[in-house]
Motif scaffolding. Sequence first.
Motif, short mmCIF file in Angstrom:
data_model
loop_
_atom_site.label_atom_id
_atom_site.label_comp_id
_atom_site.label_asym_id
_atom_site.label_seq_id
_atom_site.Cartn_x
_atom_site.Cartn_y
_atom_site.Cartn_z
N MET A 136 -5.76 -0.68 -10.75
CA MET A 136 -5.66 -1.31 -9.42
C MET A 136 -4.33 -0.92 -8.79
O MET A 136 -3.27 -1.15 -9.37
N HIS A 140 -3.76 -2.99 -3.78
CA HIS A 140 -4.76 -3.99 -3.41
C HIS A 140 -4.10 -5.32 -3.05
O HIS A 140 -3.12 -5.73 -3.68
N ASN A 150 0.68 -4.15 -6.32
CA ASN A 150 -0.41 -4.90 -5.71
C ASN A 150 0.15 -6.19 -5.10
O ASN A 150 1.35 -6.47 -5.21
N LYS A 171 0.83 -1.21 0.00
CA LYS A 171 0.00 0.00 0.00
C LYS A 171 0.86 1.26 0.00
O LYS A 171 0.56 2.24 -0.70
#
Length: 253
Positions: free
Chosen positions: A239, A242, A184, A170
Motif C-alpha cells: 500500500m 493511500h 499512507n 501521495k
Amino acid sequence: MILDAFKLDGKVALVTGASRGLGAAIAIALAEAGAHVACHGNTHSPEETCAEIERRGRSSLALRGDMLDRATPQRLVEATLARFGQLDILVNNAGTIRRAPATEYAEDDWREVVEINLTSVWRLAQLAGRHMIERGRGKIINIASLLSFQGGILVPAYAAAKGGVAQLTKALANEWAAKGVNVNAIAPGYMATDNTRALREDPVRSRQILERIPAGRWGEPADLAGAAVFLASAASDYMHGHVLVVDGGWLAR
C-alpha cells in the motif's frame, strides 16, 4: 501465519500529538502490537501515554515540543534515534484547528493551522524519510481528515492543510515506494476529541452530524487503532499513497 504480518516486535515508532486523543490511542495500539514508542506532546505531557506503553511491556520516550518551532521536528527525530537507534514508524498526528468565517479569519490563525497541520508534517516526513531510505524500509502514516475530501464549514485553514496532507502523502509515496518506504494516511471521521468538542456541545450541529453518519455515533480514538497497526505493519507492504478513511460511513452517504 497472517496475524504475524501485523506484529511490530522490535520496531520503533514516533507518534506526534500522543498525549491524549487519537495520538494516544494510536501510540498504545502500536505498543500492543509490539513496538517501542516515542510519544510527543506540546501543551499536555505524554507521560500518561508512556506509562500505558510501559505497562504493556514496551519501552517509551516522552518528548515535548511546539510544532510552530521549526526546530522541533529535528529534535524529535534526533531524540528518538538517540534513545532507540532506529526509527521504523512515523505517525504525523499533531494538529490544531481554528474556527471562524472566511471573511473574518485571522492571518495568525491561518499561519498556525497550516504550520502545525501541514508544514510540520512535511518536515518530520522528510527527516524520517532520509533515515528510512538509508535503511531501505519504513512506514510513515499521516493523519488526514474528511476535510482532505470536503471543504467543511468555518475551517478554511484546516481544510487547506488537510487537503495538503493527502496530496503530500501521495507525492512522497511516488518518490519513496521503490525505496522501501510506505507513505499512507488515515482520514478519521467525526471523532470524540478536543478538536470536536465545540461541535459535540452544539445540539444542532451534533444532531446534524450524527444524522449523516450511518454508524449513528461519533468515532472514538480507539476506532483508529486497527488502521494504524495495519499501516505500520508488513500487512500493508504493497500500500502506497493511500488515504484510508475511518468515518463510520460518512463519505458513503
